[in-house]
Design an enzyme around this catalytic site. Structure first.
Site, PDB file in Angstrom:
ATOM      1  N   ASN A   9     -23.897 -27.327 -29.243  1.00 13.87           N
ATOM      2  CA  ASN A   9     -23.991 -27.987 -27.956  1.00 13.87           C
ATOM      3  C   ASN A   9     -25.325 -27.666 -27.262  1.00 13.87           C
ATOM      4  O   ASN A   9     -25.484 -26.606 -26.779  1.00 13.87           O
ATOM      5  CB  ASN A   9     -22.800 -27.922 -26.958  1.00 13.87           C
ATOM      6  CG  ASN A   9     -22.857 -28.427 -25.582  1.00 13.87           C
ATOM      7  OD1 ASN A   9     -23.721 -29.312 -25.502  1.00 13.87           O
ATOM      8  ND2 ASN A   9     -22.253 -28.131 -24.675  1.00 13.87           N
ATOM      9  N   LYS A  11     -26.662 -29.120 -24.955  1.00 10.53           N
ATOM     10  CA  LYS A  11     -26.847 -29.407 -23.485  1.00 10.53           C
ATOM     11  C   LYS A  11     -28.238 -29.940 -23.059  1.00 10.53           C
ATOM     12  O   LYS A  11     -28.589 -30.953 -23.968  1.00 10.53           O
ATOM     13  CB  LYS A  11     -26.653 -28.164 -22.743  1.00 10.53           C
ATOM     14  CG  LYS A  11     -25.252 -27.533 -23.030  1.00 10.53           C
ATOM     15  CD  LYS A  11     -25.094 -26.216 -22.404  1.00 10.53           C
ATOM     16  CE  LYS A  11     -23.727 -25.597 -22.576  1.00 10.53           C
ATOM     17  NZ  LYS A  11     -23.382 -24.515 -21.747  1.00 10.53           N
ATOM     18  N   HIS A  93     -16.186 -31.131 -20.888  1.00  8.42           N
ATOM     19  CA  HIS A  93     -16.861 -29.769 -20.745  1.00  8.42           C
ATOM     20  C   HIS A  93     -16.632 -29.352 -19.543  1.00  8.42           C
ATOM     21  O   HIS A  93     -16.725 -30.164 -18.469  1.00  8.42           O
ATOM     22  CB  HIS A  93     -18.200 -29.889 -21.516  1.00  8.42           C
ATOM     23  CG  HIS A  93     -18.954 -28.509 -21.412  1.00  8.42           C
ATOM     24  ND1 HIS A  93     -19.391 -28.031 -20.509  1.00  8.42           N
ATOM     25  CD2 HIS A  93     -19.118 -27.785 -22.479  1.00  8.42           C
ATOM     26  CE1 HIS A  93     -19.715 -26.813 -20.820  1.00  8.42           C
ATOM     27  NE2 HIS A  93     -19.689 -26.715 -22.176  1.00  8.42           N
ATOM     28  N   GLU A  95     -18.835 -27.930 -17.456  1.00  9.07           N
ATOM     29  CA  GLU A  95     -20.133 -28.632 -16.801  1.00  9.07           C
ATOM     30  C   GLU A  95     -19.709 -29.832 -16.085  1.00  9.07           C
ATOM     31  O   GLU A  95     -20.291 -30.151 -15.214  1.00  9.07           O
ATOM     32  CB  GLU A  95     -21.266 -28.417 -17.536  1.00  9.07           C
ATOM     33  CG  GLU A  95     -21.694 -26.807 -17.731  1.00  9.07           C
ATOM     34  CD  GLU A  95     -22.402 -26.324 -18.885  1.00  9.07           C
ATOM     35  OE1 GLU A  95     -22.935 -27.263 -19.567  1.00  9.07           O
ATOM     36  OE2 GLU A  95     -22.363 -25.144 -19.244  1.00  9.07           O
ATOM     37  N   GLU A 165     -12.577 -22.916 -23.987  1.00 10.45           N
ATOM     38  CA  GLU A 165     -13.821 -22.649 -23.185  1.00 10.45           C
ATOM     39  C   GLU A 165     -13.267 -21.876 -21.848  1.00 10.45           C
ATOM     40  O   GLU A 165     -13.656 -22.742 -21.001  1.00 10.45           O
ATOM     41  CB  GLU A 165     -14.985 -23.699 -23.243  1.00 10.45           C
ATOM     42  CG  GLU A 165     -15.211 -24.184 -24.389  1.00 10.45           C
ATOM     43  CD  GLU A 165     -16.601 -24.731 -24.441  1.00 10.45           C
ATOM     44  OE1 GLU A 165     -17.401 -24.157 -25.230  1.00 10.45           O
ATOM     45  OE2 GLU A 165     -17.001 -25.246 -23.601  1.00 10.45           O
ATOM     46  N   GLY A 171     -22.364 -19.202 -20.677  1.00 18.17           N
ATOM     47  CA  GLY A 171     -23.374 -19.046 -20.542  1.00 18.17           C
ATOM     48  C   GLY A 171     -23.573 -17.844 -19.710  1.00 18.17           C
ATOM     49  O   GLY A 171     -24.610 -17.400 -18.987  1.00 18.17           O
ATOM     50  N   SER A 210     -20.474 -18.034 -24.642  1.00 16.57           N
ATOM     51  CA  SER A 210     -20.931 -16.664 -25.035  1.00 16.57           C
ATOM     52  C   SER A 210     -20.920 -16.520 -26.474  1.00 16.57           C
ATOM     53  O   SER A 210     -20.962 -15.270 -26.686  1.00 16.57           O
ATOM     54  CB  SER A 210     -21.009 -15.673 -23.878  1.00 16.57           C
ATOM     55  OG  SER A 210     -21.445 -16.038 -22.870  1.00 16.57           O
TER      56      SER A 210
HETATM   57  P1  PGA Z   1     -22.803 -21.064 -24.424  1.00 14.24           P
HETATM   58  O1  PGA Z   1     -22.209 -22.337 -23.828  1.00 14.24           O
HETATM   59  O2  PGA Z   1     -22.403 -20.579 -25.691  1.00 14.24           O
HETATM   60  O3  PGA Z   1     -24.243 -20.652 -23.946  1.00 14.24           O
HETATM   61  O4  PGA Z   1     -21.944 -19.878 -23.325  1.00 14.24           O
HETATM   62  C1  PGA Z   1     -20.999 -22.833 -24.782  1.00 14.24           C
HETATM   63  C2  PGA Z   1     -20.568 -24.090 -23.974  1.00 14.24           C
HETATM   64  O5  PGA Z   1     -20.779 -24.377 -22.928  1.00 14.24           O
HETATM   65  O6  PGA Z   1     -20.113 -25.004 -24.796  1.00 14.24           O
END
Ligand code: PGA
Length: 252
Positions: A9, A11, A93, A95, A165, A171, A210
């Protein structure tokens, strides 16, 4: 037998040229992978990226789609618009839930719309740190599954993927322990067994939050997990390649 799936992803990262070269490099890393591999570029790069790679080697996904069809929805991108270029779409997601205020109901509508346009939905679920501290991690995830998937029936479950998740792991550099990831994957599998009956064993459950080339192998030893949803580590093709190679059964 579920074929593992690893999704990158991106982003809101990359410019046009680096998106294309990252996609080509990722396709090279995916060529002999045991897992199915997908990337989710930002909307404007989906078309050039889809044209630059062999989609049999590297699947293309969107990071979101509208719950609506065509019409007066400024800024939205419909599932029908994504259909020619994408194989899958990430929905719900954290976010989108937190930054854009997406509700469980809206996310459920997006799942239905994606399925109607041949896009495999990758539904993200996961609890906040406070939920976990209060002992509510499982009930939050069950609420999210109930809300997003209540309208699905029978074979519609066949193209679903669920990504666990935990919000506190995204992150932060602090991935879930294998014990926690395993326990939550069991909760999700039990829900699927109950609601998706004969389709449940085929539905892939991913872990995201992460994931790195240092923890991917350990996470993939969790038997109920069928792959990973990777954020920042997917922006470096060599690192993402090592994550892909962590999937057991790698042929090279
Ligand atoms: P990250 O993000 O691997 O940077 O923690 C994962 C995600 O948001 O799907």
């Amino acid at each position: 037998m579920r074929r593992p799936l690893v999704i990158g992803n991106w982003k809101m990262n990359t410019g046009r040229d680096d998106a294309i070269s990252l996609a080509r490099d990722t396709a090279r890393e995916s060529r002999d992978a045991a897992a199915e591999v997908a990337i989710c570029p930002p909307f404007p790069w989906i078309v050039p990226v889809a044209e630059a790679v062999d989609r049999k080697v590297l699947r293309i996904g969107a990071q979101d789609c509208s719950a609506n069809g065509d019409g007066a929805f400024t800024g939205d991108v419909s599932a029908a618009m994504l259909d020619p270029w994408c194989d899958l779409v990430v929905i719900g997601h954290s976010e989108r839930r937190s930054v854009h205020g997406e509700t469980d109901e809206l996310i459920g509508n997006k799942v239905t719309v994606a399925l109607a346009h041949n896009l495999d939905p990758v539904l993200c679920v996961g609890e906040h740190a406070e939920d976990r501290a209060a002992g509510n991690a499982a009930s939050i995830v069950i609420r999210q599954l109930n809300a997003a998937l209540s309208d699905l029936s029978g074979s519609q479950f066949g193209s679903l993927t669920v990504a666990y998740e935990p919000v506190w792991a995204i992150g932060t550099g602090e991935a879930a322990t294998t014990a926690d990831a395993s326990a939550m994957a069991e909760v999700i599998r039990a829900w699927l067994r109950d609601r998706a009956s004969e389709h449940a064993p085929a539905i892939r459950i991913l872990y995201g939050g992460s994931v790195s080339d240092r923890n991917a192998s350990e996470l993939m030893r969790v038997s109920e997990l069928d792959g990973m949803l990777v954020g920042s580590a997917s922006l470096d093709a060599a690192v993402f390649g090592r994550i892909i190679a962590a999937i057991p059964g790698q042929t090279c």
